[in-house]
Design an enzyme around this catalytic site. Structure first.
Site, PDB file in Angstrom:
ATOM      1  CB  SER A 147       0.056   1.484   5.922  1.00 63.19           C
ATOM      2  OG  SER A 147      -0.647   3.019   6.104  1.00 63.19           O
ATOM      3  CE1 TYR A 161      -0.419  -0.467   1.079  1.00 58.33           C
ATOM      4  CE2 TYR A 161      -1.434   1.552   1.504  1.00 58.33           C
ATOM      5  CZ  TYR A 161      -0.646   0.985   2.308  1.00 58.33           C
ATOM      6  OH  TYR A 161       0.554   0.731   2.579  1.00 58.33           O
TER       7      TYR A 161
HETATM    8  P1  NAP Z   1       8.207   0.322  -1.822  1.00 57.64           P
HETATM    9  O1  NAP Z   1       9.350   1.085  -2.127  1.00 57.64           O
HETATM   10  O2  NAP Z   1       7.640   0.290  -3.129  1.00 57.64           O
HETATM   11  O3  NAP Z   1       9.159  -1.179  -2.042  1.00 57.64           O
HETATM   12  C1  NAP Z   1       9.090  -2.162  -2.026  1.00 57.64           C
HETATM   13  C2  NAP Z   1       9.238  -3.492  -2.056  1.00 57.64           C
HETATM   14  O4  NAP Z   1       8.596  -4.820  -1.602  1.00 57.64           O
HETATM   15  C3  NAP Z   1      10.507  -3.688  -2.955  1.00 57.64           C
HETATM   16  O5  NAP Z   1      11.495  -4.364  -2.496  1.00 57.64           O
HETATM   17  C4  NAP Z   1       9.876  -4.549  -4.315  1.00 57.64           C
HETATM   18  O6  NAP Z   1      10.544  -5.323  -5.343  1.00 57.64           O
HETATM   19  C5  NAP Z   1       9.124  -5.221  -3.255  1.00 57.64           C
HETATM   20  N1  NAP Z   1       8.037  -6.293  -3.451  1.00 57.64           N
HETATM   21  C6  NAP Z   1       7.120  -6.049  -4.270  1.00 57.64           C
HETATM   22  N2  NAP Z   1       6.313  -6.560  -4.494  1.00 57.64           N
HETATM   23  C7  NAP Z   1       7.163  -8.086  -3.683  1.00 57.64           C
HETATM   24  C8  NAP Z   1       6.356  -9.801  -4.294  1.00 57.64           C
HETATM   25  N3  NAP Z   1       5.205  -9.906  -4.444  1.00 57.64           N
HETATM   26  N4  NAP Z   1       6.919  -9.944  -3.644  1.00 57.64           N
HETATM   27  C9  NAP Z   1       8.571 -10.261  -2.989  1.00 57.64           C
HETATM   28  N5  NAP Z   1       8.793  -8.226  -2.766  1.00 57.64           N
HETATM   29  C10 NAP Z   1       8.183  -7.287  -3.358  1.00 57.64           C
HETATM   30  O7  NAP Z   1       7.593   0.024  -0.845  1.00 57.64           O
HETATM   31  P2  NAP Z   1       7.525   0.787   1.131  1.00 57.64           P
HETATM   32  O8  NAP Z   1       6.995   2.165   0.897  1.00 57.64           O
HETATM   33  O9  NAP Z   1       9.100   1.017   1.543  1.00 57.64           O
HETATM   34  O10 NAP Z   1       6.489  -0.506   1.428  1.00 57.64           O
HETATM   35  C11 NAP Z   1       7.063  -0.985   2.467  1.00 57.64           C
HETATM   36  C12 NAP Z   1       6.017  -1.681   4.060  1.00 57.64           C
HETATM   37  O11 NAP Z   1       5.616  -0.125   4.003  1.00 57.64           O
HETATM   38  C13 NAP Z   1       4.453  -2.275   2.025  1.00 57.64           C
HETATM   39  O12 NAP Z   1       3.964  -2.767   2.879  1.00 57.64           O
HETATM   40  C14 NAP Z   1       3.847  -0.625   2.438  1.00 57.64           C
HETATM   41  O13 NAP Z   1       2.308  -1.126   2.530  1.00 57.64           O
HETATM   42  C15 NAP Z   1       4.425  -0.171   4.004  1.00 57.64           C
HETATM   43  N6  NAP Z   1       4.019   1.373   4.425  1.00 57.64           N
HETATM   44  C16 NAP Z   1       4.597   2.152   3.122  1.00 57.64           C
HETATM   45  C17 NAP Z   1       4.378   3.714   3.864  1.00 57.64           C
HETATM   46  C18 NAP Z   1       4.834   4.756   2.774  1.00 57.64           C
HETATM   47  O14 NAP Z   1       4.197   5.539   3.012  1.00 57.64           O
HETATM   48  N7  NAP Z   1       5.755   4.353   2.232  1.00 57.64           N
HETATM   49  C19 NAP Z   1       3.003   4.553   4.564  1.00 57.64           C
HETATM   50  C20 NAP Z   1       2.929   2.830   5.311  1.00 57.64           C
HETATM   51  C21 NAP Z   1       2.870   1.163   4.967  1.00 57.64           C
HETATM   52  P3  NAP Z   1      11.581  -5.208  -6.366  1.00 57.64           P
HETATM   53  O15 NAP Z   1      11.501  -4.442  -6.553  1.00 57.64           O
HETATM   54  O16 NAP Z   1      12.059  -6.408  -6.792  1.00 57.64           O
HETATM   55  O17 NAP Z   1       9.775  -6.198  -6.404  1.00 57.64           O
END
Ligand code: NAP
Length: 252
Positions: A147, A161
């Site tokens: 991130s 985080y």
């Molecule tokens: P999200 O929409 O909240 O989706 C999270 C995903 O992770 C879901 O598929 C969830 O599945 C799964 N998950 C959660 N806990 C888990 C576990 N213990 N084991 C296996 N799967 C698990 O998140 P996102 O925004 O797409 O983020 C994805 C990545 O990008 C993360 O590492 C986040 O830190 C990073 N990121 C996001 C942003 C942003 O602005 N969105 C920015 C920078 C970095 P279930 O629903 O089945 O639990």
């Protein structure tokens, strides 16, 4: 019988958001995709259905990647159903919720460290054991989802985080150098503000719109814009790229 070429890709946390976009785009690029999820089987099955409808190959595989036993089972099951591993995307991540450091609980900190750091490291360990030529593997590629918060620090929102993503960056650089001569490339993608459910899950569904004005490109990014970078890093087009942290953040 699963195919024998090493084109199986495990994407952790691929039931929605960035992971789902990576799974869909990687399948279009020829990967057989293991769509990992923790809780939402229906969402993971929908991602798999979309991939198959587009002519790709995918399987939904449940597993909490904050737990070592689930990680071991995920890798075995992915290769059993899809064939030999060729790549890993360490995408599953949580924020631990909004909290200034003085309000942080030990429980929230443990949960975010267990998934974002320990889970990613243990998944990478399982991938290296299968991919590295040192272990008779075919080589391959790992992409860790970091991130921009690793660089900006997440002050006032989630320093805990941001610190886990700093660990992901350091792990990426170190592991990349450790396995560079063994056919395994290791890179990270550091997204900026991306429109996913992550913000609503933290009680701030309007966060992308609220923060857009502070981003040079004046908008949040999409999961597909992040996935494009991930799939490039996985591909032979990135054959001389390792230990890189690719920022996809609209100039932030
Ligand atoms: P999200 O929409 O909240 O989706 C999270 C995903 O992770 C879901 O598929 C969830 O599945 C799964 N998950 C959660 N806990 C888990 C576990 N213990 N084991 C296996 N799967 C698990 O998140 P996102 O925004 O797409 O983020 C994805 C990545 O990008 C993360 O590492 C986040 O830190 C990073 N990121 C996001 C942003 C942003 O602005 N969105 C920015 C920078 C970095 P279930 O629903 O089945 O639990």
């Amino acid at each position: 019988m699963p195919a024998t070429d090493p084109r199986t890709l495990i994407v952790t946390g691929a039931s929605r958001g960035i992971g789902a976009a990576v799974a869909r785009l990687a399948a279009r690029d020829g990967w057989r995709v293991a769509v990992n999820f923790a809780r939402d089987a229906a969402a993971a099955n929908a991602v798999v259905a979309a991939i198959r409808a587009a002519g790709g190959t995918a399987e939904a595989i449940q597993g909490d990647v904050a737990r070592e036993a689930d990680i071991l089972a995920l890798f075995v099951e992915a290769e059993r159903r899809l064939g030999p591993l060729g790549g890993l995307v360490n995408n599953a991540g949580i924020t631990g919720g909004f909290a200034r450091v003085e309000a942080l609980t030990a429980e929230a900190l443990s949960a975010v460290l267990a998934l974002n750091v320990a889970g990613a490291v243990l998944c990478a360990r399982e991938a290296v054991r299968r991919l590295s030529t040192r272990h008779g593997g075919p080589g391959g590629a790992i992409v860790n989802i970091s991130s921009l918060a690793a660089r900006t620090g997440g002050s006032g929102e989630w320093v805990h985080y941001a610190a886990t993503k700093g660990a992901v960056d350091t792990f990426t650089i170190g592991l990349a150098r450790e396995v560079a001569a063994e056919g395994v490339r290791v890179n990270a993608v550091a997204p900026g503000l991306i429109e996913t459910d992550l913000h609503a899950a933290n009680g701030a569904p309007d966060r992308p719109q609220r923060m857009a004005a502070g981003i040079p490109m004046q908008r949040a990014g999409t999961p597909d814009e992040v996935a494009a970078g991930v799939v490039w890093l996985l591909s032979p087009a990135a054959s001389y790229t390792t230990g890189t942290i690719l920022e996809i953040g609209g100039g932030r």
